[in-house]
Design a protein around this motif. Structure first.
Motif, mmCIF file in Angstrom:
data_model
loop_
_atom_site.group_PDB
_atom_site.id
_atom_site.type_symbol
_atom_site.label_atom_id
_atom_site.label_comp_id
_atom_site.label_asym_id
_atom_site.label_seq_id
_atom_site.Cartn_x
_atom_site.Cartn_y
_atom_site.Cartn_z
ATOM 1 N N ASP A 1 -9.742 9.044 -5.644
ATOM 2 C CA ASP A 1 -11.094 9.213 -5.078
ATOM 3 C C ASP A 1 -12.186 9.219 -6.139
ATOM 4 O O ASP A 1 -13.291 9.724 -5.902
ATOM 5 N N ARG A 2 -11.912 8.667 -7.281
ATOM 6 C CA ARG A 2 -12.928 8.540 -8.319
ATOM 7 C C ARG A 2 -13.155 7.060 -8.597
ATOM 8 O O ARG A 2 -12.199 6.263 -8.672
ATOM 9 N N ARG B 1 -18.345 6.405 2.722
ATOM 10 C CA ARG B 1 -18.322 4.993 2.318
ATOM 11 C C ARG B 1 -18.303 4.078 3.545
ATOM 12 O O ARG B 1 -17.736 4.401 4.573
ATOM 13 N N PRO C 1 -17.794 10.612 -9.758
ATOM 14 C CA PRO C 1 -17.093 11.606 -8.930
ATOM 15 C C PRO C 1 -16.894 11.124 -7.494
ATOM 16 O O PRO C 1 -17.503 10.133 -7.064
ATOM 17 N N PRO C 2 -16.066 11.841 -6.730
ATOM 18 C CA PRO C 2 -15.775 11.429 -5.346
ATOM 19 C C PRO C 2 -17.003 11.362 -4.449
ATOM 20 O O PRO C 2 -16.999 10.597 -3.476
ATOM 21 N N ASP C 3 -18.064 12.143 -4.759
ATOM 22 C CA ASP C 3 -19.189 12.172 -3.820
ATOM 23 C C ASP C 3 -19.916 10.832 -3.740
ATOM 24 O O ASP C 3 -20.632 10.576 -2.767
ATOM 25 N N VAL C 4 -19.761 9.932 -4.752
ATOM 26 C CA VAL C 4 -20.393 8.618 -4.617
ATOM 27 C C VAL C 4 -19.661 7.771 -3.577
ATOM 28 O O VAL C 4 -20.203 6.760 -3.112
ATOM 29 N N LYS D 1 -30.298 8.188 -5.715
ATOM 30 C CA LYS D 1 -29.097 7.604 -5.136
ATOM 31 C C LYS D 1 -29.399 6.966 -3.786
ATOM 32 O O LYS D 1 -30.068 7.556 -2.944
ATOM 33 N N GLU E 1 -18.262 9.277 -0.733
ATOM 34 C CA GLU E 1 -18.294 9.982 0.542
ATOM 35 C C GLU E 1 -19.126 9.195 1.550
ATOM 36 O O GLU E 1 -20.219 8.715 1.241
ATOM 37 N N HIS F 1 -25.170 11.542 -12.590
ATOM 38 C CA HIS F 1 -24.419 11.185 -11.370
ATOM 39 C C HIS F 1 -23.239 12.124 -11.133
ATOM 40 O O HIS F 1 -22.507 11.960 -10.154
#
Length: 605
Positions: A445-446, A526, A519-522, A371, A524, A497
């Motif tokens: 958030d997705r 931003r 998921p939301p962590d992609v 990532k 985070e 992912h």
């Protein structure tokens, strides 16, 4: 006609059954001879003991013949039916004080034969019914009462207990009659080991093995002890109390011996079982290792063959591109059409080979994601640009709506592969003049991407399996099936992912929609995209000419790449081995080396 039951599966049981039948038949014949020729010892075993009646002898001959022939033959059933008829007729005579003249029918009156006693008649009725109705589940158990009656009387003779020799309203039973009842009762039970406790006794289980080993000897020993102790008392060797003490002592010794014998048998069986389990485990481990080795070899073969296929394919595509660009001269329309078909087929083949390579890496555990911060809009647009020429050539309407401006944390290359695969499938399975839609947006958030079409759709019962390995959901309008690996790789990349991919369709002919949810962590951390009109880095300019050294053992691949680089204005030298490459480095002094890793002899490493 049916064959004899399962007694043949346990030969000792079948043998005893035949011996019992033969004994019954023989004893009956001897007694009949004794009656016909007035030979007393043939009618009774010892002088002074009761004689077997002639009609009883006839019944034993018939029963022995029936059992010896096999219970399920017609003749055997006929013999058993005669015994049953004789016994029930005699029972009627006893119960209702009648004289039906049975002895006259059998022509036994002249030799002095008398009616069979009540208990013997009942026993013959049970034995005849057991053989006559042998197909019934409880039929073998009808042989138990006559066998127990015979054992009862034999015990009386053995121990001198006169009360055991007869029954109320019946004379004392002859010894040979009692012995035949016992033998026939056991013989009929042994003739069919499919039912009841005989099935347990004849099985191969540890309990059955112990039972067969101990029971005969134990019975003989107990009968012997019951005879020896009273025998000593009768000769005055010891008194009643001493005899009882000796009997109990013998019983204790027998019980201990039995316990030791049982534990020894079970221990040996357990050792055999453990050894068998160890051998089975070793065999299973060897088989598993063989399968794993075969699986590893298959994956290695898949990886090598895919690489070897891609090398000449790159040469085909390179020369095709050179032809298409007019390096070898201008092409007419027909030639351009042929070259376009070559490039299109090569591109399809390259995609299949790349899918095989990705699958091989995944099976080998070498499939990873890395990532990094990236622009999701640019990734989606690159996938759209990659697929747009194919869609336009097919006459499809291509729509996109991207509402993601932030930079995200993804493996950009893998996500590009996912999007390209989904968009290519939508194009493949949508007929001419159809529509393909691509949407990307953020909800809850997705990060969600939808690829939909109005093509051939997916049957409801196939939706769950579209992401399985080698799954085929239908035939595209261009006739291409694919390998069934693409969507499998899509699911794995998205799951790595932390996301999820789903498929939906209203049915065949109603289009389909594939949804990728990351998921939301992609998202985070931003980073907003720079505002319009803001200063940006200058656009990159083409590099100045460079000196390239192309090293590849495949001459076609090396020449193709060299020609493409020369078309871009670079200076190129070609080597076909590691040794040539080392020599060229000093002589040619390249700025950049393009090196094939998997070369024979000295490899690229």
């Amino acid at each position: 006609m049916r064959s004899e039951p399962d007694s043949s599966e346990r030969p000792s049981f079948a043998l005893f059954s035949r011996l019992a039948a033969a004994s019954s038949l023989s004893f009956g014949c001897l007694v009949l001879i004794g009656w016909l020729f007035e030979i007393p010892f043939l009618k009774s075993v010892l002088p002074g003991w009761p004689s077997m009646q002639a009609n009883s002898a006839i019944a034993f001959v018939l029963l022995g013949g029936s059992l010896l022939l096999g219970k399920n033959t017609r003749l055997a059933r006929g013999l058993a039916a005669l015994v049953f008829l004789l016994a029930t007729s005699t029972l009627i005579e006893h119960l209702f004080f009648l004289d039906l003249g049975i002895d006259h029918w059998l022509l036994l009156k002249p030799i002095g034969a008398t009616r069979i006693c009540l208990v013997s008649s009942l026993s013959f009725a049970f034995l005849g019914a057991s053989l006559l109705f042998s197909e019934l589940r409880l039929a073998p158990f009808l042989a138990l009462p006559p066998g127990l009656i015979g054992l009862w009387v034999i015990m009386g003779y053995a121990y001198g207990a006169s009360l055991l020799l007869g029954f109320p309203h019946s004379p004392n039973m002859p010894f040979n009659t009692a012995l035949n009842f016992l033998l026939l009762g056991i013989g009929i039970l042994c003739s069919d080991t499919r039912k009841g406790f005989m099935a347990i006794a004849a099985s191969d289980g540890p309990g059955s093995v112990v039972l067969r080993r101990l029971l005969p000897g134990l019975l003989i020993l107990m009968l012997a002890l019951g005879w020896v102790v009273p025998f000593g008392e009768s000769f005055g060797l010891y008194g009643r109390s001493t005899g009882n003490t000796l009997l109990f002592l013998f019983l204790i010794v027998v019980a201990i011996s039995v316990a030791l014998a049982v534990s020894g048998d079970l221990h040996r069986m357990d050792e055999v079982r453990k050894k068998a389990e160890e051998e089975r485990n070793l065999l299973q481990e060897a088989q598993i290792e063989t399968l794993l080795q075969a699986d590893r070899l298959k994956d290695e073969f898949l990886s090598v063959i895919s690489h070897e296929l891609r090398t000449p394919l790159n040469a085909i595509m390179g020369f095709g591109s050179l032809l298409n660009d007019g390096v070898a001269g201008d092409l007419n329309e027909c030639q351009r059409s042929f070259v376009a078909k070559i490039l299109d087929g090569s591109d399809r083949m390259l995609k299949l080979i790349n899918s095989l390579l990705e699958f091989a890496r995944m099976r080998a555990g070498k499939f990873e994601i890395e990532k990094k911060e990236a622009s999701y809009r640019e990734t989606v647009e690159e996938a759209l640009d990659f697929a747009r020429p194919t869609a336009l050539e097919k006459g499809l309407s291509f729509f996109s709506e991207i509402k993601v401006e932030e930079r995200v944390f993804i493996d950009e290359q893998r996500i590009f592969q996912v999007l390209s695969n989904l968009i290519s499938n939508a194009i493949k399975f949508t007929p001419q003049d159809g529509k393909v839609f691509v949407k990307a947006f953020v909800v809850d958030d997705r990060l969600v991407t939808e690829v939909s079409d109005d093509g051939i759709g997916i049957a409801p019962d196939s939706l769950e399996g579209v992401f399985e390995l080698f799954a085929q959901v239908g035939t595209g309008t261009d006739g291409g099936h694919g390998l069934g690996i693409g969507l499998f790789l899509v699911r794995n990349v998205i799951e790595m992912h932390g996301g999820r991919v789903t498929a939906a369709s209203a049915g065949a002919g109603k289009g389909s929609c594939f949804t990728v949810a990351l998921p939301p962590d992609v998202l985070e951390g931003r980073v907003p995209a720079p505002p319009a009109g803001s200063a940006s880095a200058p656009a990159p300019t083409p590099d100045s000419p460079r000196r390239f050294l192309v090293v590849d053992d495949n001459a076609d691949a090396a020449v193709t790449l060299a020609m493409l680089l020369e078309m871009l204005g670079h200076t190129v030298s070609v080597a076909h081995s590691g040794e040539e490459a080392l020599a060229a480095v000093g002589a040619f002094a390249p700025d950049i080396v393009v090196l094939d890793i998997g070369m024979p002899g000295m490899d690229g490493y």
